[in-house]
Design an enzyme around this catalytic site. Structure first.
Site, short mmCIF file in Angstrom:
data_model
loop_
_atom_site.label_atom_id
_atom_site.label_comp_id
_atom_site.label_asym_id
_atom_site.label_seq_id
_atom_site.Cartn_x
_atom_site.Cartn_y
_atom_site.Cartn_z
N ALA A 29 0.83 -1.20 0.00
CA ALA A 29 0.00 0.00 0.00
C ALA A 29 0.86 1.24 0.00
O ALA A 29 2.08 1.17 0.19
CB ALA A 29 -0.91 0.00 1.23
N ASN A 30 0.24 2.36 -0.21
CA ASN A 30 0.90 3.65 -0.13
C ASN A 30 0.57 4.29 1.21
O ASN A 30 -0.44 3.96 1.84
CB ASN A 30 0.41 4.57 -1.24
CG ASN A 30 1.24 4.42 -2.50
OD1 ASN A 30 1.86 3.38 -2.71
ND2 ASN A 30 1.24 5.44 -3.29
N ARG A 31 1.40 5.23 1.57
CA ARG A 31 1.20 5.91 2.84
C ARG A 31 0.27 7.10 2.62
O ARG A 31 0.59 8.04 1.90
CB ARG A 31 2.57 6.39 3.30
CG ARG A 31 2.61 6.88 4.69
CD ARG A 31 4.05 7.09 5.08
NE ARG A 31 4.11 7.95 6.24
CZ ARG A 31 5.24 8.42 6.73
NH1 ARG A 31 6.38 8.15 6.13
NH2 ARG A 31 5.22 9.19 7.80
N VAL A 96 -2.36 6.60 -5.03
CA VAL A 96 -2.63 5.35 -5.73
C VAL A 96 -1.33 4.55 -5.85
O VAL A 96 -0.29 5.11 -6.20
CB VAL A 96 -3.18 5.65 -7.15
CG1 VAL A 96 -3.52 4.36 -7.88
CG2 VAL A 96 -4.41 6.56 -7.05
#
Ligand code: C5P
Length: 221
Positions: A29-31, A96
């Site tokens: 995932a991204n932060r 994203v």
């Protein structure tokens, strides 16, 4: 019927991270806390817009007055954004994931003693901002993207505006010590075809309200 300068306008806002599954129990995932995107959705609704907020997994309450569509992956976010068209305004504030897992497993990958760790194969994700910006007849009149950079902020953000085909870029410095990540405040620059506006450090709610007022002003002319 809602009132305000954006009454009768439809805005799509993306917010939060996307998560890309490795297997049923693991993901990359991204932060992103989703704070800035959610605040923008709330601020646009406050000015009378009909808002579709498309959000990845976040620990935030749904902003009032918005239709919230919850998604996980970038592909789901893109499909939700496409389904939400037509729109007058799109603000892409989501972080994203650039890649999804090509060799995603439908069963949990088992850890076996003495075996090498698995290799995760990544493939490119669709770019939601670029897709909306180039949607031809379905293109929202105003498309706004974000650029989180740690160096050459303005230059990189100006490049990004042209590359993605959006109208405005909100550039923010996320280098260490900037406290933008997860925090309550933000220092941003608004970049359009004319130039750069430096905004003072303010809360994410204030950034959102100021951006929403700027957006409303473009619809008055
Ligand atoms: O390319 P980069 O991720 O730095 O660009 C940031 C901007 O593009 C943000 O507005 C983000 O929401 C958007 N974006 C997107 N879809 C992607 C990657 C970025 O909408 N796959």
């Amino acid at each position: 019927l809602s009132e305000g300068p954006l009454a009768g306008r439809h805005a799509i806002v993306t917010s939060g991270p996307t998560i890309e599954q490795i297997d049923p129990v693991r993901y990359i995932a991204n932060r992103s806390s989703g704070r800035q995107g959610h605040a923008i959705a709330a601020a646009l609704a406050e000015l009378g817009a009909k808002v579709t907020l498309i959000s990845g997994p976040v620990a935030l309450a749904d902003p009032s007055g918005c239709t919230v569509v919850r998604v996980e992956s970038a592909m789901q976010m893109l499909n939700a954004a496409r389904s939400a068209l037509p729109a007058d305004i799109a603000v892409c504030a989501a972080a994203v994931a650039d890649w999804s897992v090509v060799n995603r497993s439908t069963e949990k990958r088992k850890k076996k003693v003495g075996e090498a760790p698995p290799v995760i194969e990544l493939g490119p994700n669709p770019d939601i901002l670029a897709t909306l910006s180039r949607a031809e007849a379905a293109r929202p009149r105003l498309v706004v993207g974000f650029a989180a950079e740690t160096q050459s902020l303005i230059e990189n953000a100006q490049d990004k505006r042209l590359r993605k085909g959006c109208d405005w870029i909100v550039a923010n410095d996320v280098s260490e010590g900037s406290e933008s990540f997860g925090g309550e405040s933000n220092t941003v620059h608004l970049i359009d075809s004319v130039g750069v506006e430096d905004w003072p450090r303010m809360s994410k709610a204030e950034v959102a309200r100021r951006l929403a007022r700027r957006i409303a002003a473009t619809f008055e002319t």
